[in-house]
Design a protein around this motif. Structure first.
Motif, PDB file in Angstrom:
ATOM      1  N   ALA A  85       0.846  -1.198   0.000  1.00  0.00           N
ATOM      2  CA  ALA A  85       0.000   0.000   0.000  1.00  0.00           C
ATOM      3  C   ALA A  85       0.877   1.241   0.000  1.00  0.00           C
ATOM      4  CB  ALA A  85      -0.909  -0.005   1.236  1.00  0.00           C
ATOM      5  N   GLY A  86       0.439   2.234  -0.751  1.00  0.00           N
ATOM      6  CA  GLY A  86       1.182   3.484  -0.819  1.00  0.00           C
ATOM      7  C   GLY A  86       2.223   3.535  -1.927  1.00  0.00           C
ATOM      8  N   THR A  87       2.389   2.443  -2.644  1.00  0.00           N
ATOM      9  CA  THR A  87       3.320   2.428  -3.765  1.00  0.00           C
ATOM     10  C   THR A  87       2.538   2.577  -5.068  1.00  0.00           C
ATOM     11  OG1 THR A  87       3.244   0.005  -3.975  1.00  0.00           O
ATOM     12  CG2 THR A  87       4.934   0.924  -2.505  1.00  0.00           C
ATOM     13  N   THR A  88       3.252   2.580  -6.168  1.00  0.00           N
ATOM     14  CA  THR A  88       2.643   2.657  -7.488  1.00  0.00           C
ATOM     15  C   THR A  88       2.977   1.372  -8.226  1.00  0.00           C
ATOM     16  OG1 THR A  88       2.947   5.046  -7.479  1.00  0.00           O
ATOM     17  CG2 THR A  88       2.533   4.030  -9.602  1.00  0.00           C
ATOM     18  N   ASP A  89       2.006   0.799  -8.924  1.00  0.00           N
ATOM     19  CA  ASP A  89       2.252  -0.463  -9.626  1.00  0.00           C
ATOM     20  C   ASP A  89       2.952  -0.224 -10.971  1.00  0.00           C
ATOM     21  OD1 ASP A  89       0.316   0.231 -11.539  1.00  0.00           O
ATOM     22  OD2 ASP A  89      -1.156  -1.219 -10.844  1.00  0.00           O
ATOM     23  N   TRP A  90       3.203  -1.283 -11.696  1.00  0.00           N
ATOM     24  CA  TRP A  90       3.937  -1.236 -12.968  1.00  0.00           C
ATOM     25  C   TRP A  90       3.256  -0.365 -14.015  1.00  0.00           C
ATOM     26  CZ3 TRP A  90       1.651  -2.890 -17.454  1.00  0.00           C
ATOM     27  CH2 TRP A  90       0.445  -3.577 -17.302  1.00  0.00           C
ATOM     28  N   ALA A  91       1.933  -0.200 -13.908  1.00  0.00           N
ATOM     29  CA  ALA A  91       1.189   0.588 -14.896  1.00  0.00           C
ATOM     30  C   ALA A  91       0.981   2.038 -14.454  1.00  0.00           C
ATOM     31  CB  ALA A  91      -0.162  -0.070 -15.166  1.00  0.00           C
ATOM     32  N   GLY A  92       1.517   2.375 -13.278  1.00  0.00           N
ATOM     33  CA  GLY A  92       1.380   3.746 -12.786  1.00  0.00           C
ATOM     34  C   GLY A  92       0.179   3.981 -11.892  1.00  0.00           C
ATOM     35  N   PHE A  93      -0.565   2.932 -11.573  1.00  0.00           N
ATOM     36  CA  PHE A  93      -1.723   3.061 -10.693  1.00  0.00           C
ATOM     37  C   PHE A  93      -1.292   2.968  -9.227  1.00  0.00           C
ATOM     38  CE2 PHE A  93      -3.683   1.398 -14.614  1.00  0.00           C
ATOM     39  CZ  PHE A  93      -4.718   2.301 -14.774  1.00  0.00           C
ATOM     40  N   PRO A  94      -1.939   3.738  -8.343  1.00  0.00           N
ATOM     41  CA  PRO A  94      -1.600   3.637  -6.922  1.00  0.00           C
ATOM     42  C   PRO A  94      -2.079   2.297  -6.345  1.00  0.00           C
ATOM     43  CG  PRO A  94      -3.452   5.139  -7.238  1.00  0.00           C
ATOM     44  CD  PRO A  94      -2.969   4.740  -8.605  1.00  0.00           C
ATOM     45  N   VAL A  95      -1.274   1.733  -5.456  1.00  0.00           N
ATOM     46  CA  VAL A  95      -1.642   0.509  -4.749  1.00  0.00           C
ATOM     47  C   VAL A  95      -2.252   0.948  -3.429  1.00  0.00           C
ATOM     48  CG1 VAL A  95      -0.781  -1.621  -3.702  1.00  0.00           C
ATOM     49  CG2 VAL A  95       0.204  -0.794  -5.866  1.00  0.00           C
ATOM     50  N   GLU A  96      -3.508   0.588  -3.223  1.00  0.00           N
ATOM     51  CA  GLU A  96      -4.248   1.083  -2.060  1.00  0.00           C
ATOM     52  C   GLU A  96      -4.089   0.218  -0.818  1.00  0.00           C
ATOM     53  OE1 GLU A  96      -8.255   1.707  -3.400  1.00  0.00           O
ATOM     54  OE2 GLU A  96      -7.617   3.235  -4.855  1.00  0.00           O
ATOM     55  N   ARG A  97      -3.789  -1.066  -1.008  1.00  0.00           N
ATOM     56  CA  ARG A  97      -3.588  -1.954   0.135  1.00  0.00           C
ATOM     57  C   ARG A  97      -2.629  -3.060  -0.253  1.00  0.00           C
ATOM     58  NH1 ARG A  97      -9.171  -5.304   0.201  1.00  0.00           N
ATOM     59  NH2 ARG A  97      -9.633  -5.065  -1.994  1.00  0.00           N
ATOM     60  N   ARG A  98      -2.065  -3.718   0.735  1.00  0.00           N
ATOM     61  CA  ARG A  98      -1.094  -4.787   0.465  1.00  0.00           C
ATOM     62  C   ARG A  98      -1.793  -5.883  -0.342  1.00  0.00           C
ATOM     63  NH1 ARG A  98       3.940  -6.192   2.330  1.00  0.00           N
ATOM     64  NH2 ARG A  98       4.412  -8.404   2.511  1.00  0.00           N
ATOM     65  N   GLY A 124       0.046 -20.281  -4.866  1.00  0.00           N
ATOM     66  CA  GLY A 124       0.333 -18.855  -4.971  1.00  0.00           C
ATOM     67  C   GLY A 124      -0.505 -18.024  -4.018  1.00  0.00           C
ATOM     68  N   LEU A 125      -1.790 -18.345  -3.933  1.00  0.00           N
ATOM     69  CA  LEU A 125      -2.666 -17.619  -3.014  1.00  0.00           C
ATOM     70  C   LEU A 125      -2.257 -17.866  -1.565  1.00  0.00           C
ATOM     71  CD1 LEU A 125      -6.122 -18.172  -4.743  1.00  0.00           C
ATOM     72  CD2 LEU A 125      -4.863 -16.011  -4.545  1.00  0.00           C
ATOM     73  N   GLU A 126      -1.946 -19.093  -1.238  1.00  0.00           N
ATOM     74  CA  GLU A 126      -1.515 -19.416   0.128  1.00  0.00           C
ATOM     75  C   GLU A 126      -0.268 -18.613   0.492  1.00  0.00           C
ATOM     76  OE1 GLU A 126       0.427 -23.220   2.377  1.00  0.00           O
ATOM     77  OE2 GLU A 126      -1.326 -23.629   1.119  1.00  0.00           O
ATOM     78  N   TRP A 129      -1.306 -14.878   0.990  1.00  0.00           N
ATOM     79  CA  TRP A 129      -2.023 -14.681   2.254  1.00  0.00           C
ATOM     80  C   TRP A 129      -1.040 -14.747   3.416  1.00  0.00           C
ATOM     81  CZ3 TRP A 129      -5.299 -12.681  -0.473  1.00  0.00           C
ATOM     82  CH2 TRP A 129      -6.257 -13.291  -1.271  1.00  0.00           C
ATOM     83  N   SER A 130      -0.063 -15.649   3.340  1.00  0.00           N
ATOM     84  CA  SER A 130       0.911 -15.780   4.435  1.00  0.00           C
ATOM     85  C   SER A 130       1.812 -14.554   4.549  1.00  0.00           C
ATOM     86  CB  SER A 130       1.756 -17.041   4.261  1.00  0.00           C
ATOM     87  OG  SER A 130       2.746 -16.862   3.256  1.00  0.00           O
ATOM     88  N   ARG A 131       1.849 -13.735   3.514  1.00  0.00           N
ATOM     89  CA  ARG A 131       2.641 -12.493   3.518  1.00  0.00           C
ATOM     90  C   ARG A 131       1.771 -11.267   3.815  1.00  0.00           C
ATOM     91  NH1 ARG A 131       5.324 -16.320   3.293  1.00  0.00           N
ATOM     92  NH2 ARG A 131       7.432 -16.561   2.530  1.00  0.00           N
ATOM     93  N   GLY A 132       0.545 -11.501   4.245  1.00  0.00           N
ATOM     94  CA  GLY A 132      -0.317 -10.405   4.664  1.00  0.00           C
ATOM     95  C   GLY A 132      -1.086  -9.710   3.546  1.00  0.00           C
ATOM     96  N   ALA A 133      -1.153 -10.319   2.377  1.00  0.00           N
ATOM     97  CA  ALA A 133      -1.921  -9.714   1.283  1.00  0.00           C
ATOM     98  C   ALA A 133      -3.401  -9.716   1.635  1.00  0.00           C
ATOM     99  CB  ALA A 133      -1.694 -10.485  -0.018  1.00  0.00           C
ATOM    100  N   GLU A 134      -4.067  -8.605   1.320  1.00  0.00           N
ATOM    101  CA  GLU A 134      -5.504  -8.496   1.557  1.00  0.00           C
ATOM    102  C   GLU A 134      -6.302  -8.967   0.348  1.00  0.00           C
ATOM    103  OE1 GLU A 134      -6.713  -4.671   3.174  1.00  0.00           O
ATOM    104  OE2 GLU A 134      -4.657  -4.370   3.857  1.00  0.00           O
ATOM    105  N   ARG A 135      -5.664  -8.940  -0.800  1.00  0.00           N
ATOM    106  CA  ARG A 135      -6.273  -9.445  -2.017  1.00  0.00           C
ATOM    107  C   ARG A 135      -5.143  -9.833  -2.958  1.00  0.00           C
ATOM    108  NH1 ARG A 135      -8.364  -5.579  -6.590  1.00  0.00           N
ATOM    109  NH2 ARG A 135      -6.455  -4.441  -7.004  1.00  0.00           N
TER     110      ARG A 135
END
Length: 183
Positions: A85-98, A124-126, A129-135
């Motif tokens: 969260a707080g970073t910008t993704d590869w396409a220039g969009f803001p990342v709103e949450r982890r 991959g999802l597991e 999630w184990s790294r605190g991703a919300e989505r």
């Protein structure tokens, strides 16, 4: 199914390179990947070594997960990147949450349809999630119907976010995502 699904080891860069080159020769590679076979082939070994280290089993910011056949051949892969969260993704969009970002999904044609992709996504999802991703999200070309059907099958849904591609290539990519289960 006698396949082993696991994260790669840092010293397995030659295998990771070979599988990536195979993926880039797939008939829909032009829709699925942001580089060509020739571009990847021209990369020095140091690129592949760094990429493997960054996605190996003990890495925290990314994880490359592979399906290994009974004979040891790598037959499928996907990579999950962590975006904070707080970073910008590869396409220039803001990342709103982890979140996790799935990239580089590929299963060799002769191994498709037997459930490997689903198992890769589960792993991959597991990991995310184990790294605190919300989505967890992924981006798919608007014309890649085969991939869109697969992503829906493994629980991803369109979010409505569209990423325009470079004018030279035309078209757009669509964001699909799955939310972390509150339970």
């Amino acid at each position: 199914m006698n396949y082993k699904v696991r994260s790669i080891h840092a010293d397995e860069w030659p295998e990771a390179k070979a599988l990536r080159l195979a993926a880039l020769q797939d008939p829909v590679a032009h829709l699925a990947f942001l580089e060509t076979y020739d571009q990847a082939l021209a990369r020095p070994d140091s690129f592949w070594q760094e990429r493997a280290v960054g996605g190996a089993e003990d890495a925290s910011g990314a994880q490359q997960i592979i399906a290994e056949g009974p004979d040891g051949e790598w037959v499928g892969t996907l990579t999950v990147l962590i975006e904070d969260a707080g970073t910008t993704d590869w396409a220039g969009f803001p990342v709103e949450r982890r979140q996790g970002h799935v990239v580089a999904v590929f299963v060799r044609p002769e191994c498709r349809g037997i459930g490997l992709t689903e198992v890769l996504f589960d792993a991959g999802l597991e990991w995310a999630w184990s790294r605190g991703a919300e989505r967890v999200r992924l981006i798919v070309h608007e014309d890649n119907g085969r991939a869109q059907r697969l992503y829906r099958k493994v629980g991803f849904e369109p979010t409505g976010v569209t990423v325009p591609l470079a004018a030279a290539s035309g078209g757009s990519e669509l964001e699909f995502a799955v939310e972390r289960d509150a339970g």
